[in-house]
Design an enzyme around this catalytic site. Structure first.
Site, PDB file in Angstrom:
ATOM      1  N   ASN A   7       0.810  -1.069  -0.097  1.00 21.10           N
ATOM      2  CA  ASN A   7       0.067   0.022   0.058  1.00 21.10           C
ATOM      3  C   ASN A   7       0.979   1.183   0.008  1.00 21.10           C
ATOM      4  OD1 ASN A   7      -1.779   2.052   0.521  1.00 21.10           O
ATOM      5  ND2 ASN A   7      -2.939   1.094   2.264  1.00 21.10           N
ATOM      6  N   ARG A  87      -2.405  -1.715  -3.661  1.00 21.60           N
ATOM      7  CA  ARG A  87      -3.506  -1.027  -3.515  1.00 21.60           C
ATOM      8  C   ARG A  87      -3.283   0.208  -4.489  1.00 21.60           C
ATOM      9  NH1 ARG A  87      -4.807   3.551   0.667  1.00 21.60           N
ATOM     10  NH2 ARG A  87      -6.804   4.124   0.443  1.00 21.60           N
ATOM     11  N   HIS A 176     -12.056   3.572  -0.454  1.00 20.60           N
ATOM     12  CA  HIS A 176     -12.324   2.409   0.723  1.00 20.60           C
ATOM     13  C   HIS A 176     -12.733   1.289   0.514  1.00 20.60           C
ATOM     14  CE1 HIS A 176     -11.983   6.385   3.453  1.00 20.60           C
ATOM     15  NE2 HIS A 176     -10.703   5.940   3.406  1.00 20.60           N
ATOM     16  N   ASN A 205      -9.201   8.542   9.909  1.00 22.98           N
ATOM     17  CA  ASN A 205      -8.479   9.769   9.724  1.00 22.98           C
ATOM     18  C   ASN A 205      -9.422  10.433   8.265  1.00 22.98           C
ATOM     19  OD1 ASN A 205      -7.153  12.189  10.023  1.00 22.98           O
ATOM     20  ND2 ASN A 205      -5.673  11.521   8.425  1.00 22.98           N
ATOM     21  N   ARG A 235     -10.409  16.799   6.496  1.00 20.26           N
ATOM     22  CA  ARG A 235     -11.168  16.958   5.292  1.00 20.26           C
ATOM     23  C   ARG A 235     -12.681  17.397   5.478  1.00 20.26           C
ATOM     24  NH1 ARG A 235     -10.149  11.405   2.676  1.00 20.26           N
ATOM     25  NH2 ARG A 235      -7.947  11.777   1.939  1.00 20.26           N
ATOM     26  N   GLY A 327     -13.946   4.109  14.168  1.00 17.80           N
ATOM     27  CA  GLY A 327     -15.216   3.304  14.101  1.00 17.80           C
ATOM     28  C   GLY A 327     -14.653   1.990  15.035  1.00 17.80           C
ATOM     29  N   GLU A 328     -13.509   1.425  15.063  1.00 18.18           N
ATOM     30  CA  GLU A 328     -12.752   0.441  15.828  1.00 18.18           C
ATOM     31  C   GLU A 328     -12.704   0.915  17.270  1.00 18.18           C
ATOM     32  OE1 GLU A 328      -9.864  -1.629  13.750  1.00 18.18           O
ATOM     33  OE2 GLU A 328     -11.027  -1.627  11.830  1.00 18.18           O
ATOM     34  N   GLU A 378      -7.723  -4.432   4.796  1.00 19.74           N
ATOM     35  CA  GLU A 378      -7.638  -4.156   3.514  1.00 19.74           C
ATOM     36  C   GLU A 378      -6.384  -5.240   2.982  1.00 19.74           C
ATOM     37  OE1 GLU A 378      -8.406   0.138   2.708  1.00 19.74           O
ATOM     38  OE2 GLU A 378      -8.017  -0.171   4.632  1.00 19.74           O
TER      39      GLU A 378
HETATM   40  P1  AMP Z   1      -7.124   5.444  10.251  1.00 18.93           P
HETATM   41  O1  AMP Z   1      -7.271   6.394   9.509  1.00 18.93           O
HETATM   42  O2  AMP Z   1      -8.292   4.253  10.219  1.00 18.93           O
HETATM   43  O3  AMP Z   1      -5.655   4.826  10.672  1.00 18.93           O
HETATM   44  O4  AMP Z   1      -7.689   6.103  11.944  1.00 18.93           O
HETATM   45  C1  AMP Z   1      -6.899   6.689  12.318  1.00 18.93           C
HETATM   46  C2  AMP Z   1      -7.753   7.658  13.186  1.00 18.93           C
HETATM   47  O5  AMP Z   1      -8.411   6.840  14.485  1.00 18.93           O
HETATM   48  C3  AMP Z   1      -6.821   8.543  14.380  1.00 18.93           C
HETATM   49  O6  AMP Z   1      -6.810   9.755  13.759  1.00 18.93           O
HETATM   50  C4  AMP Z   1      -7.987   8.686  15.511  1.00 18.93           C
HETATM   51  O7  AMP Z   1      -8.769   9.613  15.240  1.00 18.93           O
HETATM   52  C5  AMP Z   1      -8.605   7.439  15.805  1.00 18.93           C
HETATM   53  N1  AMP Z   1      -8.336   6.541  16.845  1.00 18.93           N
HETATM   54  C6  AMP Z   1      -7.479   5.738  16.679  1.00 18.93           C
HETATM   55  N2  AMP Z   1      -7.321   5.255  18.030  1.00 18.93           N
HETATM   56  C7  AMP Z   1      -8.257   5.703  18.742  1.00 18.93           C
HETATM   57  C8  AMP Z   1      -8.915   5.549  20.031  1.00 18.93           C
HETATM   58  N3  AMP Z   1      -8.437   4.662  20.788  1.00 18.93           N
HETATM   59  N4  AMP Z   1      -9.773   6.355  20.456  1.00 18.93           N
HETATM   60  C9  AMP Z   1     -10.511   7.243  19.415  1.00 18.93           C
HETATM   61  N5  AMP Z   1     -10.113   7.473  18.217  1.00 18.93           N
HETATM   62  C10 AMP Z   1      -8.929   6.560  17.773  1.00 18.93           C
END
Ligand code: AMP
Length: 392
Positions: A7, A87, A176, A205, A235, A327-328, A378
């Site tokens: 990726n 990707r 996505h 993000n 964004r 979300g996770e 992914e």
């Molecule tokens: P991603 O782009 O899927 O890697 O998501 C990154 C974003 O997930 C980060 O900028 C945070 O806003 C959010 N994130 C990661 N860990 C946590 C957490 N423990 N609690 C709340 N938000 C989180």
């Protein structure tokens, strides 16, 4: 059989090597700040090693990646790598499915650069480097836009002059896709229902929401570019397009500066003035920071609006799935979103929701719609498609 999942971003390269078909991860890593200064992290058998090293180009990163595969004895010879899956951000309306990368495919990706000026060039560079350094491997492109190609015309077209679509390809593509496909597929398995109606909330993000029926995408929130739909880390998502001209005329900003602000200085960061990271927003809220409270309210509202829209579009939903960083991991964001859906009889169970990063049912037993956390993967989707082609 060893398959590499790659990726590449404009200044980063993430990889994961799999033993297929068992899907065991042999080694993984991330090269960062390519073209700036450079560093990389390798994860092997639970150990993480970080090194600072000059990475002037993507080719230097790939060369180091190959060296490390040999250092860790994951491969002794490069011909053990039978497939490399990439990707690729934008496949336009040319690719609904993954493809083996031929010279013709590379030419098409070059033609698509205007649609993804930041991402596709990095993807093409890395594909060419792998073709040169690992020439015997089957190279496969897995498109971020592919899964969304099933959207009907009335959902992917913008109500603008039709020639914009015909001549310039102005339409909604969605992104996505690999994540939406993985999460909705996994959700179908959990529900034991192939014709399930599913709303996937990929919120990290970047963020996008998709409506999926019978395993096919019906609509998604991102558009011509990833800067559409919900509010994201930096964004803006959906805005009134007239804002661009207004700011150009009144704030003495160039279109490029406005575009940069809408992509990098908006969203959670723009409203809170604190951070794009939802963890910082949550901390700010605890300290009573009004702008963080407002940013979170807006963030939740935009997501709820899309879920409500897709709930109607699908004629109800069997499940809502949360995935990606927010979300996770963000219990509060999930709770705030589901609480806004109470009028549909959708209910969250606080005890079940008290979890991070694990596949979990978080709705109550009497909720009209199941709500899941399904961590996205992914990389494994890229490895699966690559393996399919490499064994053909
Ligand atoms: P991603 O782009 O899927 O890697 O998501 C990154 C974003 O997930 C980060 O900028 C945070 O806003 C959010 N994130 C990661 N860990 C946590 C957490 N423990 N609690 C709340 N938000 C989180």
């Amino acid at each position: 059989m060893k398959v590499l999942s790659v990726n590449a971003g404009s200044s980063s390269l993430k990889f994961q090597m799999y033993e297929m078909p068992s899907e065991d991860v042999l080694i993984s890593g991330l090269f960062e700040r390519i073209g700036i200064d450079g560093s990389y992290t390798i994860k092997y058998q639970g150990q993480k090693v970080k090194k600072e090293v000059a990475l002037p180009t993507h080719k230097d990163a790939v060369q180091l990646l190959i060296e490390e595969l040999k250092n860790y004895h994951v491969v002794e010879n490069l011909d053990e790598i039978k497939g490399v899956g990439h990707r690729v951000v934008h496949g336009g309306d040319k690719y609904a499915d993954s493809v083996v990368i031929t010279d013709e495919v590379i030419k098409t990706l070059e033609e698509l650069v205007p649609l993804a000026p930041l991402h596709n060039p990095a993807n093409i560079t890395v594909i060419n480097v792998f073709k040169e350094l690992v020439p015997d491997a089957c190279q496969v492109a897995v498109f971020d836009t592919g899964f969304h190609q099933t959207m009907p015309e009335e959902n992917f077209l913008y109500p603008v002059p039709y020639e914009w679509y015909q001549k310039y390809g102005v339409r909604k593509y969605g992104f996505h896709g690999t994540s939406h496909k993985y999460v909705s597929g996994r959700c179908q398995e959990l529900l034991g229902k192939e014709d399930a109606k599913i709303i996937v909330c990929h919120i990290g993000n970047g963020g996008s929401i998709s409506a999926i029926k019978n395993g096919k995408c019906i609509d998604t929130s991102m558009g011509l570019s990833p800067n559409a739909g919900i509010m994201m880390g930096t964004r803006a998502g959906d805005i009134d397009a007239s804002m661009v001209l207004y700011m150009k005329n009144n704030a003495q900003m160039t279109v490029e500066e406005i575009d940069n602000a809408l992509n990098k200085k908006s969203g959670l960061l723009g409203i809170s003035g604190v951070s794009s990271d939802s963890r910082d927003i949550e901390d700010g809220m605890k300290q009573g920071n009004e702008r963080c409270i407002l940013a979170q309210k807006m963030y939740v509202r935009k997501i709820v609006n899309y879920i409500a829209q897709y709930y109607v579009l699908l004629g109800g939903a069997d499940a809502i799935c949360f995935t990606a960083g927010v979300g996770e991991n963000s219990k509060d964001t999930r709770r705030d979103i589901i609480e806004e859906l109470a009028c549909l009889g959708i209910k969250i169970d606080p005890a079940r929701n008290d979890v991070r990063g694990e596949e979990t049912l978080i709705s109550t037993d009497d909720s009209t719609c199941k709500v899941y956390i399904i961590p996205t993967d992914e990389e494994v989707m890229i490895a699966r498609d690559t393996y399919q082609f490499a064994t053909k």
